[in-house]
Design a protein around this motif. Sequence first.
Motif, PDB file in Angstrom:
ATOM      1  N   PHE A 342     -27.373 -11.856  -9.129  1.00 25.14           N
ATOM      2  CA  PHE A 342     -28.593 -12.725  -9.630  1.00 25.14           C
ATOM      3  C   PHE A 342     -28.701 -11.583 -10.293  1.00 25.14           C
ATOM      4  CE2 PHE A 342     -28.811 -13.036  -5.267  1.00 25.14           C
ATOM      5  CZ  PHE A 342     -29.514 -13.926  -4.873  1.00 25.14           C
ATOM      6  N   ARG A 345     -34.287 -13.100 -15.178  1.00 25.29           N
ATOM      7  CA  ARG A 345     -34.523 -14.056 -16.454  1.00 25.29           C
ATOM      8  C   ARG A 345     -34.825 -13.634 -17.965  1.00 25.29           C
ATOM      9  NH1 ARG A 345     -37.474 -19.062 -14.167  1.00 25.29           N
ATOM     10  NH2 ARG A 345     -37.589 -17.622 -12.588  1.00 25.29           N
ATOM     11  N   ASP A 348     -39.146 -13.187 -18.351  1.00 28.84           N
ATOM     12  CA  ASP A 348     -39.650 -13.638 -16.454  1.00 28.84           C
ATOM     13  C   ASP A 348     -40.120 -11.994 -16.241  1.00 28.84           C
ATOM     14  OD1 ASP A 348     -39.469 -15.771 -17.635  1.00 28.84           O
ATOM     15  OD2 ASP A 348     -37.867 -16.111 -15.899  1.00 28.84           O
ATOM     16  N   ASP A 401     -38.349 -13.638 -10.549  1.00 26.91           N
ATOM     17  CA  ASP A 401     -37.749 -14.196 -11.975  1.00 26.91           C
ATOM     18  C   ASP A 401     -36.173 -13.901 -11.686  1.00 26.91           C
ATOM     19  OD1 ASP A 401     -40.536 -16.439 -11.103  1.00 26.91           O
ATOM     20  OD2 ASP A 401     -40.877 -15.361 -12.866  1.00 26.91           O
ATOM     21  N   THR A 403     -32.229 -15.286 -11.854  1.00 28.20           N
ATOM     22  CA  THR A 403     -31.109 -16.438 -11.822  1.00 28.20           C
ATOM     23  C   THR A 403     -30.540 -16.417 -11.151  1.00 28.20           C
ATOM     24  OG1 THR A 403     -31.123 -16.650 -14.903  1.00 28.20           O
ATOM     25  CG2 THR A 403     -29.579 -17.230 -13.631  1.00 28.20           C
ATOM     26  N   THR A 405     -26.642 -16.788  -9.777  1.00 26.16           N
ATOM     27  CA  THR A 405     -24.877 -17.496  -9.768  1.00 26.16           C
ATOM     28  C   THR A 405     -23.478 -17.608  -8.827  1.00 26.16           C
ATOM     29  OG1 THR A 405     -25.302 -17.237 -12.364  1.00 26.16           O
ATOM     30  CG2 THR A 405     -23.006 -17.553 -11.683  1.00 26.16           C
ATOM     31  N   GLU A 419     -22.906 -23.121 -11.627  1.00 27.55           N
ATOM     32  CA  GLU A 419     -24.461 -22.849 -13.228  1.00 27.55           C
ATOM     33  C   GLU A 419     -25.491 -22.508 -12.622  1.00 27.55           C
ATOM     34  OE1 GLU A 419     -24.240 -24.524 -15.741  1.00 27.55           O
ATOM     35  OE2 GLU A 419     -22.376 -25.998 -15.356  1.00 27.55           O
ATOM     36  N   PRO A 420     -26.337 -21.387 -14.000  1.00 29.07           N
ATOM     37  CA  PRO A 420     -27.019 -20.421 -13.060  1.00 29.07           C
ATOM     38  C   PRO A 420     -27.992 -21.388 -12.830  1.00 29.07           C
ATOM     39  CG  PRO A 420     -25.913 -19.805 -15.681  1.00 29.07           C
ATOM     40  CD  PRO A 420     -25.464 -21.566 -14.996  1.00 29.07           C
ATOM     41  N   PHE A 421     -28.682 -20.775 -12.340  1.00 28.95           N
ATOM     42  CA  PHE A 421     -29.987 -21.400 -10.953  1.00 28.95           C
ATOM     43  C   PHE A 421     -30.563 -20.872 -11.188  1.00 28.95           C
ATOM     44  CE2 PHE A 421     -32.529 -22.449  -7.575  1.00 28.95           C
ATOM     45  CZ  PHE A 421     -32.758 -23.550  -7.373  1.00 28.95           C
ATOM     46  N   ASN A 422     -32.432 -20.989 -11.635  1.00 28.65           N
ATOM     47  CA  ASN A 422     -33.296 -20.079 -12.020  1.00 28.65           C
ATOM     48  C   ASN A 422     -34.411 -20.373 -10.541  1.00 28.65           C
ATOM     49  OD1 ASN A 422     -32.639 -19.057 -14.703  1.00 28.65           O
ATOM     50  ND2 ASN A 422     -33.660 -21.418 -15.447  1.00 28.65           N
TER      51      ASN A 422
END
Length: 624
Positions: A342, A345, A348, A401, A403, A405, A419-422
């Motif tokens: 993690f 962001r 954020d 918040d 991201t 991976t 792919e990065p996931f928010n």
Amino acid sequence: MSGATPDPPEPAREPDTIARLQLTQALQRAKYAIAWERGWPSLARLLSVIGLFLVVSWAGLWLTLPFVARAIGSGLFVLLAVGTLFPLIRFRWPTREEALRRLDRGTGIRHRPATALTDTLATRDPVALALWQAQRERTLASLKRIRAGLPSPRLAIHDPWALRALVMVMMVATYVAAGDERALRVAAVFDWNGVLAPANVRVDAWVTPPNYTGKPPIILSAANKDAGTPDSGPLPVPAGSTLLVRSSGGTIDVVVGGGVTEIAPSAEAPKGTNERHFKIAADGTAHVRAPAGQPLWKFTATPDRPPTIALAKDPERQARGSLQMSYRLEDDYGVTEARAQFAVRPGDTPKETGKETGKSAEPRPLFDPPQFALVLPNARTRNGVGQTVKDLSEDPYAGADVTLTLTAKDEAGNEGRSEPFNMKLPERLFTKPLARALIEQRRILALDANQNAQVFTALDALMIAPELFTPEAGQYLGLYSVARQLEAARTDDALREVVASLWALAVTIEDGNITDVDKALRAAQDALKQALERGASDEEIKKLTDNLRAAMDNFLRQLAQQQDRAPIPNMPPVPEEVRVILEQSKALREKTAHATEDQLEDLAMQQEALRQRLKNFRDTHKPR
């Protein structure tokens, strides 16, 4: 006066000296030109023979001929080379007279001017001397036109078919065609070891792929002798494979090229044999020149593709605040490790951190973002879907918040990334306002240590009017203690202790005394689950089962005592839902006393669901 001829005046000596120097230089150039014309035809024939040898070598002829034919072929080229040099035996260096004759021809003037400059006057007669001096002056005036000229070997007479040009064209073509094997193909002509090697020597060779591929060895000799030969094409092998060549006697002469390199043997060769080990890291070749009888092997190294990993669906929050992730894994030889990482962001951050502090603009987190290993469907997963449940509710990053991976590695060290996931990390839900405020300040401080002044201001504000906001003395004292701890903190380690104190105070305010028994219950559940997964002994499982029963009994007892000490005011006359929940809890306690190991985890989950229902009921009926 004597009868001797007087010497020429001094001004006349200087031009004569210069003329002799220029003539000497011209004579030297003329000798070189004549020598080149005499020797170049033989040298050109020698270079043509050498070029023809390179053409035959680069074309790969020596690799296909037997050893005897190689010896005969190399002998023929040696004889041709000696034959081209044979005319040089009669070579003689040009004489002075030959050089003068060449200079006389090069001037284009009659009466041999170059030879005339070398003449001397025999008489002492003054008239003859004057005439001779006048003639020399005229010759000196034309000396600038005395040249030896360029050499003219007249190769067309010696090579009327222009075969030398054909050899040059073939050299360029075969040089390009040979590629990286030029040196190997030239060296093959000198491989005469097979002529002298004993006929009963056995050579075995095989390629061993890496263990993680699960592929069997590939035999290169005996029954599969033609594998990887030029006729059958390159042999595909996994990158990182090991080529082993073993001989039953004598020395082994192995020539490798390209991505094939020799490595140290991992073990001693069997008695009476010799071994050579090579690693195939990329496309390359290998040729056993001695003992004889093996072809040239060509290998195509198949690279190990990096694994792929991706989320099968969006991460989900579980009832107790845990994070559940489902992901799809794929690799050509199998994934051996997967992790979740993690990162916060950029931008954020909580609203409180957006104010100007006068300090560094870059956030200074006190803790690293969470990362943990993922559960694999199999020990070496080639294609499958895995699932991991991780409780991050107590992590300082909970509620931030981030991201996400996912990474996956195979045994060769190749890494694949998703792919990065928010997303927003799940957090524990606090119902009491003071506990929620403390958790919010905890996250602000944990994500940016530069916000310690703002957090202290917030804590100080929470202590205003304690009779309204913190009527309980214990909560006020705890809040005051944490504020003073933050005020005295000067290092990051001290600030981390403040973060831990904020969590402990918030949980105490929210749950009261039930927090410790809740942790003990979770610890007992995790210990039993890990023991079952690793196949622990029956005695250990029995002991952990007893610990889980005791922890569950203690948890239910503390829960009932808390309800008795803090009755909910303004309750309806008949709290039917509470009664049902307590009866179900009692029934679960009875089942737990006689449950097997496989049923304990399900019972614990049911008990947690009942506890959540009771908590939700209390929140619904709390006083406004």
